[in-house]
Design a protein around this motif. Structure first.
Motif, mmCIF file in Angstrom:
data_model
loop_
_atom_site.group_PDB
_atom_site.id
_atom_site.type_symbol
_atom_site.label_atom_id
_atom_site.label_comp_id
_atom_site.label_asym_id
_atom_site.label_seq_id
_atom_site.Cartn_x
_atom_site.Cartn_y
_atom_site.Cartn_z
ATOM 1 N N VAL A 26 -44.779 -39.312 -42.884
ATOM 2 C CA VAL A 26 -45.527 -40.420 -43.473
ATOM 3 C C VAL A 26 -46.853 -40.579 -42.718
ATOM 4 O O VAL A 26 -46.873 -40.566 -41.482
ATOM 5 C CB VAL A 26 -44.710 -41.733 -43.384
ATOM 6 N N LEU A 27 -47.938 -40.744 -43.456
ATOM 7 C CA LEU A 27 -49.239 -40.998 -42.845
ATOM 8 C C LEU A 27 -49.289 -42.468 -42.434
ATOM 9 O O LEU A 27 -49.218 -43.370 -43.283
ATOM 10 C CB LEU A 27 -50.363 -40.672 -43.828
ATOM 11 N N VAL A 28 -49.370 -42.699 -41.125
ATOM 12 C CA VAL A 28 -49.366 -44.054 -40.576
ATOM 13 C C VAL A 28 -50.792 -44.410 -40.156
ATOM 14 O O VAL A 28 -51.376 -43.703 -39.328
ATOM 15 C CB VAL A 28 -48.401 -44.149 -39.372
ATOM 16 N N PRO A 29 -51.363 -45.476 -40.720
ATOM 17 C CA PRO A 29 -52.729 -45.859 -40.340
ATOM 18 C C PRO A 29 -52.803 -46.221 -38.857
ATOM 19 O O PRO A 29 -52.015 -47.027 -38.366
ATOM 20 C CB PRO A 29 -53.019 -47.089 -41.201
ATOM 21 N N HIS A 30 -53.751 -45.584 -38.155
ATOM 22 C CA HIS A 30 -53.958 -45.866 -36.735
ATOM 23 C C HIS A 30 -55.291 -45.252 -36.330
ATOM 24 O O HIS A 30 -55.750 -44.297 -36.954
ATOM 25 C CB HIS A 30 -52.809 -45.271 -35.900
ATOM 26 N N HIS A 31 -55.896 -45.775 -35.278
ATOM 27 C CA HIS A 31 -57.197 -45.254 -34.842
ATOM 28 C C HIS A 31 -57.079 -43.940 -34.079
ATOM 29 O O HIS A 31 -58.075 -43.272 -33.831
ATOM 30 C CB HIS A 31 -57.966 -46.296 -34.023
ATOM 31 N N ILE A 108 -44.063 -49.293 -36.137
ATOM 32 C CA ILE A 108 -43.676 -48.411 -37.241
ATOM 33 C C ILE A 108 -42.617 -49.006 -38.173
ATOM 34 O O ILE A 108 -42.293 -48.396 -39.189
ATOM 35 C CB ILE A 108 -43.191 -47.043 -36.720
ATOM 36 N N LYS A 109 -42.101 -50.177 -37.843
ATOM 37 C CA LYS A 109 -41.032 -50.759 -38.658
ATOM 38 C C LYS A 109 -41.333 -50.739 -40.159
ATOM 39 O O LYS A 109 -40.455 -50.386 -40.955
ATOM 40 C CB LYS A 109 -40.725 -52.182 -38.184
ATOM 41 N N PRO A 110 -42.560 -51.071 -40.588
ATOM 42 C CA PRO A 110 -42.830 -51.055 -42.032
ATOM 43 C C PRO A 110 -42.727 -49.664 -42.671
ATOM 44 O O PRO A 110 -42.571 -49.546 -43.883
ATOM 45 C CB PRO A 110 -44.266 -51.575 -42.146
ATOM 46 N N TYR A 111 -42.818 -48.615 -41.867
ATOM 47 C CA TYR A 111 -42.834 -47.250 -42.389
ATOM 48 C C TYR A 111 -41.476 -46.550 -42.297
ATOM 49 O O TYR A 111 -41.312 -45.459 -42.838
ATOM 50 C CB TYR A 111 -43.887 -46.425 -41.636
ATOM 51 N N GLN A 114 -39.714 -45.321 -45.561
ATOM 52 C CA GLN A 114 -40.384 -44.137 -46.112
ATOM 53 C C GLN A 114 -40.019 -42.892 -45.313
ATOM 54 O O GLN A 114 -39.768 -41.830 -45.878
ATOM 55 C CB GLN A 114 -41.904 -44.309 -46.058
ATOM 56 N N MET A 115 -40.015 -43.014 -43.985
ATOM 57 C CA MET A 115 -39.657 -41.882 -43.129
ATOM 58 C C MET A 115 -38.238 -41.423 -43.420
ATOM 59 O O MET A 115 -37.975 -40.227 -43.548
ATOM 60 C CB MET A 115 -39.793 -42.257 -41.651
ATOM 61 N N GLN A 116 -37.328 -42.385 -43.520
ATOM 62 C CA GLN A 116 -35.930 -42.049 -43.808
ATOM 63 C C GLN A 116 -35.819 -41.317 -45.143
ATOM 64 O O GLN A 116 -35.084 -40.339 -45.256
ATOM 65 C CB GLN A 116 -35.070 -43.312 -43.841
ATOM 66 N N ALA A 117 -36.564 -41.776 -46.138
ATOM 67 C CA ALA A 117 -36.511 -41.155 -47.465
ATOM 68 C C ALA A 117 -37.049 -39.724 -47.424
ATOM 69 O O ALA A 117 -36.450 -38.815 -48.011
ATOM 70 C CB ALA A 117 -37.303 -41.995 -48.468
ATOM 71 N N VAL A 130 -29.794 -41.115 -42.071
ATOM 72 C CA VAL A 130 -31.003 -40.871 -41.276
ATOM 73 C C VAL A 130 -31.374 -42.149 -40.535
ATOM 74 O O VAL A 130 -31.720 -43.159 -41.149
ATOM 75 C CB VAL A 130 -32.196 -40.424 -42.156
ATOM 76 N N SER A 131 -31.291 -42.094 -39.213
ATOM 77 C CA SER A 131 -31.682 -43.225 -38.373
ATOM 78 C C SER A 131 -33.021 -42.921 -37.712
ATOM 79 O O SER A 131 -33.184 -41.876 -37.086
ATOM 80 C CB SER A 131 -30.616 -43.450 -37.295
#
Length: 162
Positions: A26-31, A108-111, A114-117, A130-131
Motif C-alpha cells: 500500500v502506498l502510504v503518504p509520508h514525506h 499506519i493503523k488506517p492502512y 488494505q495491507m491485510q487485503a 494476516v496480522s
C-alpha cells in the motif's frame, strides 16, 4: 520434510526524502520513503524472507538480487507472488502471517486493512489469517530518529495434498 514449517523474516530499509513509501503493498503518504533497489516495501520483504526461510530456500536476495536490473524498482507485490509460487512448487501453502512494522511515523493503523487485503490476495489466504501490527522504538535508535524502518514477519506453512 515436515508437513508444517515456520519461517521468520526481518528486513530494514533506510528512509529518505523523495521516495514513495510502500508498506504491505500500500502506498502510504509520508514525506519520506524507503530506499532500496525495488520499491523497498520492508513488510513484504520480511514476509517473503519468512516464507523462503521456512523451506530453507534462502532469502529474497538469493532469488531477486539487487545486482539484477530486472528487479530495479519492481513492485514488491510481484516478489510476494513469486515467493508464494516458489513455496507452492514445493507443495506448501501459507496458513497464516503474523507481522510487525517498527517505525515512528506515519501512523499506519488506517492502512492496515488494505495491507491485510493485499497480502491475503497475493498469498491466497483469508484476510483473517494476516496480522499486521506496528510499534515504535520510543524514539530510540535509527527507527526512533526516523532514519529507517524495519519489519518482522512469521509465517506458518503447511504441506497440501493434491
Amino acid at each position: 520434510m515436515s508437513s508444517i514449517r515456520i519461517g521468520l523474516g526481518v528486513d530494514f530499509h533506510q528512509l529518505v526524502e523523495g521516495r514513495e513509501f510502500w508498506l504491505g503493498g500500500v502506498l502510504v503518504p509520508h514525506h519520506k520513503g524507503a530506499l532500496g533497489h525495488s520499491d523497498a516495501d520492508v513488510l513484504l520483504h520480511a514476509i517473503c524472507d519468512a516464507m523462503l526461510g521456512a523451506l530453507a530456500l534462502g532469502d529474497i536476495g538469493v532469488h531477486f538480487p539487487d545486482t539484477d536490473n530486472t528487479y530495479k524498482n519492481i513492485d514488491s507485490k510481484i516478489l510476494l507472488s513469486r515467493c508464494a509460487q516458489l513455496i507452492g512448487e514445493k507443495g506448501y501453502q501459507v496458513v497464516n502471517v503474523d507481522s510487525t512494522l517498527c517505525l515512528e511515523a506515519p501512523k499506519i493503523k488506517p492502512y492496515v486493512p488494505q495491507m491485510q487485503a493485499v497480502i491475503a490476495e497475493r498469498l491466497r489466504i483469508s484476510v483473517e489469517d494476516v496480522s499486521v501490527k506496528a510499534t515504535t522504538t520510543e524514539k530510540m535508535g535509527f527507527v526512533g530518529r526516523e532514519e529507517g524502518v524495519m519489519a518482522y514477519a512469521t509465517v506458518l506453512l503447511e504441506k497440501y495434498n493434491n
